[in-house]
Design an enzyme around this catalytic site. Structure first.
Site, PDB file in Angstrom:
ATOM      1  NE  ARG A  27       9.937 -15.491 -36.980  1.00 38.93           N
ATOM      2  CZ  ARG A  27      10.259 -16.562 -36.245  1.00 38.93           C
ATOM      3  NH1 ARG A  27      11.114 -17.469 -36.698  1.00 38.93           N
ATOM      4  NH2 ARG A  27       9.703 -16.773 -35.065  1.00 38.93           N
ATOM      5  CG  ASP A  28       8.265 -19.829 -36.445  1.00 41.66           C
ATOM      6  OD1 ASP A  28       9.083 -20.502 -37.079  1.00 41.66           O
ATOM      7  OD2 ASP A  28       8.027 -20.016 -35.242  1.00 41.66           O
ATOM      8  CG  HIS A 234       7.250 -19.609 -30.304  1.00 42.81           C
ATOM      9  ND1 HIS A 234       7.075 -18.577 -31.193  1.00 42.81           N
ATOM     10  CD2 HIS A 234       7.767 -20.628 -31.031  1.00 42.81           C
ATOM     11  CE1 HIS A 234       7.482 -18.944 -32.400  1.00 42.81           C
ATOM     12  NE2 HIS A 234       7.906 -20.196 -32.325  1.00 42.81           N
ATOM     13  CG  HIS A 236       6.956 -25.080 -33.123  1.00 40.33           C
ATOM     14  ND1 HIS A 236       7.130 -24.883 -34.471  1.00 40.33           N
ATOM     15  CD2 HIS A 236       7.501 -23.994 -32.516  1.00 40.33           C
ATOM     16  CE1 HIS A 236       7.768 -23.731 -34.671  1.00 40.33           C
ATOM     17  NE2 HIS A 236       8.011 -23.175 -33.499  1.00 40.33           N
ATOM     18  CB  CYS A 267      12.963 -23.784 -36.755  1.00 40.13           C
ATOM     19  SG  CYS A 267      14.566 -22.957 -36.737  1.00 40.13           S
ATOM     20  CG  ASN A 276       4.862 -21.695 -35.293  1.00 34.66           C
ATOM     21  OD1 ASN A 276       5.407 -21.912 -36.360  1.00 34.66           O
ATOM     22  ND2 ASN A 276       5.447 -21.046 -34.311  1.00 34.66           N
TER      23      ASN A 276
HETATM   24  P1  HMG Z   1      27.700 -15.910 -39.676  1.00 37.06           P
HETATM   25  O1  HMG Z   1      28.004 -16.572 -40.953  1.00 37.06           O
HETATM   26  O2  HMG Z   1      28.412 -16.361 -38.439  1.00 37.06           O
HETATM   27  O3  HMG Z   1      27.814 -14.331 -39.846  1.00 37.06           O
HETATM   28  O4  HMG Z   1      26.126 -16.019 -39.434  1.00 37.06           O
HETATM   29  P2  HMG Z   1      29.056 -13.360 -39.701  1.00 37.06           P
HETATM   30  O5  HMG Z   1      28.743 -12.418 -38.579  1.00 37.06           O
HETATM   31  O6  HMG Z   1      30.328 -14.136 -39.648  1.00 37.06           O
HETATM   32  O7  HMG Z   1      28.982 -12.576 -41.092  1.00 37.06           O
HETATM   33  C1  HMG Z   1      29.171 -13.265 -42.338  1.00 37.06           C
HETATM   34  C2  HMG Z   1      28.595 -12.418 -43.476  1.00 37.06           C
HETATM   35  O8  HMG Z   1      27.184 -12.294 -43.297  1.00 37.06           O
HETATM   36  C3  HMG Z   1      29.126 -11.005 -43.541  1.00 37.06           C
HETATM   37  O9  HMG Z   1      29.170 -10.647 -44.921  1.00 37.06           O
HETATM   38  C4  HMG Z   1      28.060 -10.190 -42.852  1.00 37.06           C
HETATM   39  O10 HMG Z   1      28.019  -8.839 -43.280  1.00 37.06           O
HETATM   40  C5  HMG Z   1      26.817 -10.913 -43.314  1.00 37.06           C
HETATM   41  P3  HMG Z   1      30.556 -10.598 -45.707  1.00 37.06           P
HETATM   42  O11 HMG Z   1      31.365  -9.569 -44.959  1.00 37.06           O
HETATM   43  O12 HMG Z   1      31.116 -11.983 -45.587  1.00 37.06           O
HETATM   44  O13 HMG Z   1      30.138 -10.230 -47.086  1.00 37.06           O
HETATM   45  N1  HMG Z   1      25.716 -10.712 -42.377  1.00 37.06           N
HETATM   46  C6  HMG Z   1      24.498 -10.243 -42.690  1.00 37.06           C
HETATM   47  N2  HMG Z   1      23.943  -9.876 -43.851  1.00 37.06           N
HETATM   48  C7  HMG Z   1      22.681  -9.415 -43.806  1.00 37.06           C
HETATM   49  N3  HMG Z   1      21.956  -9.322 -42.678  1.00 37.06           N
HETATM   50  C8  HMG Z   1      22.475  -9.703 -41.496  1.00 37.06           C
HETATM   51  C9  HMG Z   1      23.788 -10.183 -41.490  1.00 37.06           C
HETATM   52  N4  HMG Z   1      24.583 -10.629 -40.506  1.00 37.06           N
HETATM   53  C10 HMG Z   1      25.765 -10.957 -41.061  1.00 37.06           C
HETATM   54  N5  HMG Z   1      21.733  -9.600 -40.392  1.00 37.06           N
HETATM   55  C11 HMG Z   1      24.095 -15.112 -38.507  1.00 37.06           C
HETATM   56  C12 HMG Z   1      25.551 -15.491 -38.258  1.00 37.06           C
HETATM   57  C13 HMG Z   1      23.462 -14.837 -37.164  1.00 37.06           C
HETATM   58  C14 HMG Z   1      24.069 -13.870 -39.374  1.00 37.06           C
HETATM   59  C15 HMG Z   1      23.405 -16.296 -39.232  1.00 37.06           C
HETATM   60  O14 HMG Z   1      23.631 -17.443 -38.487  1.00 37.06           O
HETATM   61  C16 HMG Z   1      21.935 -16.093 -39.430  1.00 37.06           C
HETATM   62  O15 HMG Z   1      21.510 -15.219 -40.188  1.00 37.06           O
HETATM   63  N6  HMG Z   1      21.100 -16.936 -38.759  1.00 37.06           N
HETATM   64  C17 HMG Z   1      19.656 -16.785 -38.821  1.00 37.06           C
HETATM   65  C18 HMG Z   1      18.992 -18.113 -38.606  1.00 37.06           C
HETATM   66  C19 HMG Z   1      17.488 -17.936 -38.546  1.00 37.06           C
HETATM   67  O16 HMG Z   1      16.945 -16.920 -38.942  1.00 37.06           O
HETATM   68  N7  HMG Z   1      16.769 -18.975 -38.035  1.00 37.06           N
HETATM   69  C20 HMG Z   1      15.349 -18.949 -37.910  1.00 37.06           C
HETATM   70  C21 HMG Z   1      14.845 -18.033 -36.821  1.00 37.06           C
HETATM   71  S1  HMG Z   1      14.899 -18.744 -35.189  1.00 37.06           S
HETATM   72  C22 HMG Z   1      13.429 -19.641 -35.039  1.00 37.06           C
HETATM   73  O17 HMG Z   1      12.745 -19.829 -35.990  1.00 37.06           O
HETATM   74  C23 HMG Z   1      12.995 -20.095 -33.674  1.00 37.06           C
HETATM   75  C24 HMG Z   1      11.826 -19.276 -33.112  1.00 37.06           C
HETATM   76  O18 HMG Z   1      10.691 -19.363 -33.940  1.00 37.06           O
HETATM   77  C25 HMG Z   1      11.467 -19.777 -31.697  1.00 37.06           C
HETATM   78  C26 HMG Z   1      11.291 -21.298 -31.613  1.00 37.06           C
HETATM   79  O19 HMG Z   1      10.422 -21.869 -32.267  1.00 37.06           O
HETATM   80  O20 HMG Z   1      12.077 -21.891 -30.870  1.00 37.06           O
HETATM   81  C27 HMG Z   1      12.198 -17.783 -32.985  1.00 37.06           C
HETATM   82 MG    MG Z   2       9.204 -21.065 -33.890  1.00 40.79          MG
END
Ligand code: HMG
Ligand code: MG
Length: 337
Positions: A27-28, A234, A236, A267, A276
């Site tokens: 995933r990450d 967690h 990096h 990320c 990581n």
């Molecule tokens: P948004 O644009 O604000 O979403 O994104 P919305 O709620 O306004 O919805 C817009 C459209 O997206 C809609 O479709 C929803 O249905 C659709 P429309 O009606 O326009 O056709 N939608 C989805 N479709 C599929 N699956 C979903 C979903 N949700 C909404 N789940 C949102 C907000 C949260 C969805 C967006 O910002 C997003 O997906 N962000 C994910 C970012 C991400 O994954 N980042 C990496 C992970 S975090 C990380 O890596 C850190 C970590 O490792 C720890 C560390 O290292 O610190 C964990």
């Molecule tokens: Mg991470």
């Protein structure tokens, strides 16, 4: 491939007998690769990680596919891995839409992912910190209704991995805001716990933590009522501190450590988040300290070397390189896209 009898096991006082590794490479790691890895290769990666003895393998994210195109195949991938015996397969979900997608495919463990800083909450979730907490609250309560008290799918023994994890990013520093005050981190951790998250994972998203800072944050969280049993770390490895920070966390009493096979990762929404902590580097240290992990280092290293061939570049893990004779990648990125 491994060096017979090494690392020599020399236990050190005050450390746990066993550590649960929360493997995040699929995933990450893969979310930050410029090439999109084919679904079948991801599935084989996860099967190989399980074969190497990892029992908590974060499989993918049910996020908006436009936000993380590398993981847009979550609906196709999950069915290819969900029957793996003896393995917990948590997935990231940001909202109820993501939870419904994951649950429909048989996912039984999820993680929401919050931010300690406003800048990263906006960049990663398109929301303020408090708005993202509001988005997570119904996810966590619904996930607990769906998963708590249920048995395991056929062939999967119940392992100690929790049903609902809450990640918290930028716990130590933020690329836009600089140092992050401990009280700010504690506030969001408390909110995630109050919401019902079984476990929190403290993310050093850009790798700026140092061991004293880790101990200070863990102490503050304990004082705020979050016990070590509910905490994972967690790290990096941007500044080469991930193992030192891990040791500080273990000495403090934490027994869950996130790591990424081969050191893949970063990320896409945080500049300067490099790989990581590599699972192989972690396992080398833990086995050297006499701490059990259940991981076969030789099989794990072979898996990361195999994935490095698919990605077309050597693994950044020092242990993988040492054990396979691979050279560092001269074109390695300094920062994420
Ligand atoms: P948004 O644009 O604000 O979403 O994104 P919305 O709620 O306004 O919805 C817009 C459209 O997206 C809609 O479709 C929803 O249905 C659709 P429309 O009606 O326009 O056709 N939608 C989805 N479709 C599929 N699956 C979903 C979903 N949700 C909404 N789940 C949102 C907000 C949260 C969805 C967006 O910002 C997003 O997906 N962000 C994910 C970012 C991400 O994954 N980042 C990496 C992970 S975090 C990380 O890596 C850190 C970590 O490792 C720890 C560390 O290292 O610190 C964990
Ligand atoms: Mg991470």
């Amino acid at each position: 491939m491994t060096v017979q009898g090494l690392p020599m096991s020399v236990p050190s006082a005050g450390l746990p007998a066993r550590v649960r590794i929360h493997e995040v490479g699929a995933r990450d790691g893969l979310q930050n690769e410029s090439v999109t890895v084919p679904t079948e290769v991801k599935a084989e990666f996860i099967h190989r990680l399980a074969g190497a003895g990892l029992t908590t393998i974060e499989a993918t994210s049910f996020v908006h596919p436009k936000w993380v195109p590398q993981l847009a195949d979550a609906d196709q991938l999950f069915p290819l891995v969900r029957e793996l015996p003896g393995v917990n397969l948590p997935v990231l979900v940001p909202n109820v839409r993501g939870l419904d997608r994951a649950h429909a495919l048989g996912a039984r463990r999820i993680a929401v992912f919050a931010s300690a800083t406003e800048s990263f909450a906006r960049a990663n979730l398109n929301r303020s910190v408090d708005e993202s907490l509001e988005m997570f609250a119904p996810v966590v309560s619904r996930a607990k209704q769906l998963f708590d008290g249920t048995g395991s799918p056929p062939g999967v023994p119940e392992a100690p991995a929790p049903h609902v994890r809450g990640y918290l990013s930028m716990c130590f520093g933020d690329p836009w805001e600089g140092p992050v005050p401990i009280a700010q981190v504690v506030r969001v951790c408390r909110a995630l716990r109050d919401m019902g998250c079984d476990e929190l994972s403290l993310g050093d998203t850009i790798g700026v933590a140092t061991p004293g800072h880790v101990t200070a944050l863990l102490t503050a969280l304990n004082e705020a009522g979050v016990p070590d049993e509910a905490l994972g770390v967690h790290f990096h490895d941007t500044y080469g501190q991930a193992l030192a920070n891990t040791l500080a966390a273990l000495q403090h009493g934490v027994t869950t450590v996130d790591a990424s096979a081969g050191g893949l990762g970063g990320c896409p929404y945080a500049k300067s988040a490099t790989g990581n902590l590599a699972t192989e580097d972690l396992v080398w240290m833990l086995h050297g300290l006499g701490i059990e992990t259940g991981v076969d280092l030789g099989r794990l290293t072979a898996t990361s070397a195999w994935m490095a061939r698919h990605l077309g570049r050597p693994s950044p893990s020092r242990t993988v390189r040492a054990l396979t004779g691979a050279q560092p990648d001269p074109s390695a990125k300094e920062s994420s896209p």
